[in-house]
Design a protein around this motif. Structure first.
Motif, short mmCIF file in Angstrom:
data_model
loop_
_atom_site.label_atom_id
_atom_site.label_comp_id
_atom_site.label_asym_id
_atom_site.label_seq_id
_atom_site.Cartn_x
_atom_site.Cartn_y
_atom_site.Cartn_z
N SER A 5 -46.27 -14.04 -6.60
CA SER A 5 -46.33 -12.59 -6.39
C SER A 5 -47.29 -12.23 -5.27
CB SER A 5 -46.82 -11.88 -7.67
OG SER A 5 -45.89 -12.04 -8.70
N GLY A 6 -46.89 -11.26 -4.50
CA GLY A 6 -47.75 -10.70 -3.48
C GLY A 6 -48.13 -9.29 -3.88
N SER A 7 -47.89 -8.35 -2.99
CA SER A 7 -48.31 -6.98 -3.27
C SER A 7 -47.13 -6.01 -3.21
CB SER A 7 -49.37 -6.55 -2.25
OG SER A 7 -48.84 -6.58 -0.95
N PHE A 8 -47.29 -4.89 -3.90
CA PHE A 8 -46.36 -3.78 -3.82
C PHE A 8 -46.77 -2.98 -2.59
CE2 PHE A 8 -45.40 0.68 -4.61
CZ PHE A 8 -44.06 0.62 -4.90
N ARG A 9 -45.84 -2.70 -1.70
CA ARG A 9 -46.15 -2.00 -0.45
C ARG A 9 -45.77 -0.53 -0.47
NH1 ARG A 9 -47.54 -5.52 3.79
NH2 ARG A 9 -48.52 -7.23 2.69
N GLY A 10 -44.80 -0.17 -1.31
CA GLY A 10 -44.41 1.23 -1.39
C GLY A 10 -42.92 1.43 -1.24
N TYR A 11 -42.53 2.67 -1.39
CA TYR A 11 -41.12 3.04 -1.27
C TYR A 11 -40.89 3.67 0.09
CZ TYR A 11 -36.63 5.24 -2.24
OH TYR A 11 -35.31 5.62 -2.19
N ASP A 12 -39.95 3.13 0.84
CA ASP A 12 -39.57 3.67 2.15
C ASP A 12 -38.35 4.57 1.92
OD1 ASP A 12 -38.39 4.14 4.67
OD2 ASP A 12 -39.11 2.23 5.45
N GLU A 13 -38.58 5.85 1.85
CA GLU A 13 -37.51 6.79 1.53
C GLU A 13 -36.44 6.84 2.62
OE1 GLU A 13 -37.19 11.24 -0.41
OE2 GLU A 13 -39.16 10.35 -0.06
N ASP A 14 -36.83 6.65 3.88
CA ASP A 14 -35.86 6.67 4.98
C ASP A 14 -34.85 5.54 4.86
OD1 ASP A 14 -37.06 8.90 6.13
OD2 ASP A 14 -38.35 7.69 7.43
N ARG A 15 -35.29 4.38 4.41
CA ARG A 15 -34.41 3.21 4.28
C ARG A 15 -33.93 2.98 2.85
NH1 ARG A 15 -38.17 -1.17 6.56
NH2 ARG A 15 -36.66 -2.52 5.59
N SER A 16 -34.44 3.75 1.91
CA SER A 16 -34.10 3.62 0.47
C SER A 16 -34.36 2.21 -0.04
CB SER A 16 -32.65 4.03 0.20
OG SER A 16 -32.47 5.40 0.47
N VAL A 17 -35.55 1.68 0.28
CA VAL A 17 -35.95 0.35 -0.19
C VAL A 17 -37.39 0.38 -0.68
CG1 VAL A 17 -34.39 -0.93 1.33
CG2 VAL A 17 -36.72 -0.46 2.08
N VAL A 18 -37.67 -0.48 -1.63
CA VAL A 18 -39.04 -0.73 -2.05
C VAL A 18 -39.52 -1.95 -1.27
CG1 VAL A 18 -40.49 -1.53 -3.96
CG2 VAL A 18 -38.87 0.32 -4.31
N LEU A 19 -40.66 -1.83 -0.65
CA LEU A 19 -41.26 -2.92 0.12
C LEU A 19 -42.31 -3.62 -0.73
CD1 LEU A 19 -41.75 -0.89 3.42
CD2 LEU A 19 -39.88 -2.46 2.87
N PHE A 20 -42.26 -4.94 -0.70
CA PHE A 20 -43.24 -5.74 -1.42
C PHE A 20 -43.38 -7.06 -0.69
CE2 PHE A 20 -39.14 -6.90 -3.14
CZ PHE A 20 -39.22 -8.22 -3.55
N SER A 21 -44.26 -7.91 -1.16
CA SER A 21 -44.40 -9.21 -0.52
C SER A 21 -44.49 -10.30 -1.57
CB SER A 21 -45.64 -9.25 0.38
OG SER A 21 -46.82 -9.19 -0.38
N MET A 22 -44.21 -11.51 -1.12
CA MET A 22 -44.38 -12.72 -1.92
C MET A 22 -45.27 -13.63 -1.09
SD MET A 22 -42.56 -12.29 -4.75
CE MET A 22 -42.28 -13.91 -5.43
N ILE A 23 -45.89 -14.58 -1.74
CA ILE A 23 -46.76 -15.52 -1.05
C ILE A 23 -46.17 -16.92 -1.15
CG2 ILE A 23 -49.11 -16.46 -0.88
CD1 ILE A 23 -48.96 -13.42 -0.37
N ASN A 24 -45.97 -17.56 0.00
CA ASN A 24 -45.51 -18.94 0.08
C ASN A 24 -46.69 -19.78 0.53
OD1 ASN A 24 -43.83 -21.24 0.26
ND2 ASN A 24 -43.61 -20.91 2.45
N ASP A 25 -47.28 -20.53 -0.40
CA ASP A 25 -48.53 -21.24 -0.14
C ASP A 25 -49.56 -20.22 0.35
OD1 ASP A 25 -47.57 -23.69 -1.07
OD2 ASP A 25 -46.70 -24.16 0.88
N LEU A 26 -49.88 -20.17 1.63
CA LEU A 26 -50.86 -19.21 2.13
C LEU A 26 -50.23 -18.15 3.04
CD1 LEU A 26 -53.77 -21.68 2.94
CD2 LEU A 26 -53.49 -20.23 0.92
N THR A 27 -48.91 -18.16 3.16
CA THR A 27 -48.22 -17.25 4.06
C THR A 27 -47.58 -16.11 3.29
OG1 THR A 27 -47.71 -19.10 5.52
CG2 THR A 27 -46.43 -17.09 5.84
N GLU A 28 -47.82 -14.87 3.74
CA GLU A 28 -47.21 -13.71 3.12
C GLU A 28 -45.79 -13.53 3.66
OE1 GLU A 28 -48.73 -9.39 1.75
OE2 GLU A 28 -49.09 -9.87 3.86
N VAL A 29 -44.83 -13.36 2.76
CA VAL A 29 -43.43 -13.19 3.12
C VAL A 29 -43.04 -11.74 2.83
CG1 VAL A 29 -41.05 -13.92 2.65
CG2 VAL A 29 -42.93 -15.59 2.54
#
Length: 92
Positions: A5-29
């Motif tokens: 798990s990474g972080s919750f980034r928020g809801y982009d209303e213009d694109r109708s998507v929720v942005l979040f991240s995942m962590i691959n080893d030390l890299t944020e995806v």
């Protein structure tokens, strides 16, 4: 490889998507899930934007499991490369 798990980034209303991240080893995806996909998972119709974070948190385990599957299958897209989850990713 450790995909967590990474972080919750928020809801982009213009694109109708929720942005979040995942962590691959030390890299944020960077990741996104369409509001349509979340409503499909939740059995809801047109969840209001103000409730998207709460909905994401409730569905987080299923969302992150799907993101991990797509990452393992190298289904990255966009620039920078990331994971985009759509309704069709959750169909049986």
């Amino acid at each position: 490889m450790s995909f967590t798990s990474g972080s919750f980034r928020g809801y982009d209303e213009d694109r109708s998507v929720v942005l979040f991240s995942m962590i691959n080893d030390l890299t944020e995806v960077p990741c996104a899930i369409s509001s349509d996909a979340m409503d499909f998972l939740d059995g809801a119709k047109r969840t209001p934007p103000a409730q998207r974070e709460q909905q994401f948190m409730r569905l987080r385990a299923s969302i992150e499991s799907c993101a991990e599957r797509k990452f393992a299958n190298a289904e990255m897209e966009g620039r920078p490369p990331g994971i985009i989850l759509r309704r069709l990713d959750f169909r049986s």
